[in-house]
Motif scaffolding. Structure first.
Motif, short mmCIF file in Angstrom:
data_model
loop_
_atom_site.label_atom_id
_atom_site.label_comp_id
_atom_site.label_asym_id
_atom_site.label_seq_id
_atom_site.Cartn_x
_atom_site.Cartn_y
_atom_site.Cartn_z
N TYR A 183 0.83 -1.20 0.00
CA TYR A 183 0.00 0.00 0.00
C TYR A 183 0.87 1.25 0.00
CZ TYR A 183 -3.09 3.64 1.78
OH TYR A 183 -3.78 4.81 1.94
N SER A 184 1.96 1.23 0.76
CA SER A 184 2.81 2.42 0.88
C SER A 184 3.53 2.77 -0.42
CB SER A 184 3.83 2.23 2.00
OG SER A 184 4.67 1.13 1.71
N GLN A 215 -0.06 3.62 -3.29
CA GLN A 215 -0.84 4.83 -3.04
C GLN A 215 -0.14 6.09 -3.53
OE1 GLN A 215 -0.73 7.61 -0.79
NE2 GLN A 215 -2.73 8.23 -1.62
N LEU A 245 -4.89 -0.68 -5.91
CA LEU A 245 -4.91 0.08 -4.66
C LEU A 245 -6.20 -0.15 -3.88
CD1 LEU A 245 -3.54 2.20 -2.85
CD2 LEU A 245 -4.65 3.95 -4.24
N TYR A 246 -7.30 -0.24 -4.58
CA TYR A 246 -8.60 -0.45 -3.94
C TYR A 246 -8.61 -1.73 -3.10
CZ TYR A 246 -13.68 -0.79 -3.45
OH TYR A 246 -14.95 -0.88 -2.96
N SER A 278 -5.84 -1.31 -0.04
CA SER A 278 -5.95 -0.14 0.82
C SER A 278 -6.90 -0.37 2.00
CB SER A 278 -6.48 1.04 -0.01
OG SER A 278 -6.79 2.12 0.81
N GLY A 321 -10.24 1.29 1.13
CA GLY A 321 -10.85 0.83 -0.13
C GLY A 321 -11.97 -0.14 0.15
N THR A 376 -13.83 7.52 -0.73
CA THR A 376 -12.70 6.70 -1.18
C THR A 376 -13.06 5.25 -1.45
OG1 THR A 376 -12.03 6.32 1.12
CG2 THR A 376 -10.94 8.12 -0.07
N SER A 377 -14.10 4.75 -0.81
CA SER A 377 -14.42 3.34 -0.98
C SER A 377 -15.50 3.06 -2.03
CB SER A 377 -14.84 2.72 0.36
OG SER A 377 -16.05 3.29 0.81
N ASN A 389 -7.34 14.44 0.51
CA ASN A 389 -6.21 13.51 0.62
C ASN A 389 -5.02 13.97 -0.21
OD1 ASN A 389 -8.01 12.05 2.09
ND2 ASN A 389 -8.14 10.32 0.68
#
Length: 141
Positions: free
Chosen positions: A2-3, A6, A62-63, A66, A69, A84-85, A138
């Motif tokens: 994720y890091s 994103q 990412l979804y 995350s 997500g 975001t989701s 964000n």
């Protein structure tokens, strides 16, 4: 994972938005000036299509990795998590579908002005949908 994904998704979004904006403005100026649809115009539109598809692929990965997500998809009371989701991914999928439709329709069009009109309409609608559901808060944190 994720890091890494994103920030890549966020940074690449600037590039995609710039190219998509450029393709929309190019198509609108082609309609207004009634110029001939050249190879340069084709490449600009195709490049915007390819980059936007690549961005949606990064976004879909990412979804699923995350924490905001898929895991947050059931939380409809929190506006930030809902954005975001649910809202951001859904609107972007619709926007990419519109961009793809515009690309497909322009290929079938015979006239130069018709090619520009199809791209201008569908790419601009896609760009507006993307901009409407960006998680702006964000981006600037």
């Amino acid at each position: 994972m994720y890091s890494v994904i994103q920030p890549a998704h966020s940074i690449f979004a600037y590039i995609v938005l710039a190219i998509l904006f450029f393709a929309s403005v190019n198509a609108i100026s082609g309609v207004v000036s009634k110029r001939v649809f050249k190879a340069k115009d084709l490449r600009i539109s195709l490049f915007a299509l390819i980059l936007s598809h690549f961005q949606i692929l990064i976004g879909l990965v990412l979804y699923f990795v995350s924490p905001i997500g898929l895991d947050a998809a059931g939380n409809m009371k929190d506006a930030a998590l809902r954005l975001t989701s649910i809202e951001h991914p859904l609107m972007n999928i619709i926007a990419i579908a519109l961009i793809t439709i515009g690309w497909s329709k322009h290929k079938k069009e015979e006239s130069n002005n018709g090619k520009f009109k199809k791209i201008a309409l569908f790419y601009t609608l896609g760009l507006i949908l993307i901009l409407a559901r960006l998680p702006w808060a964000n981006w600037f944190n």
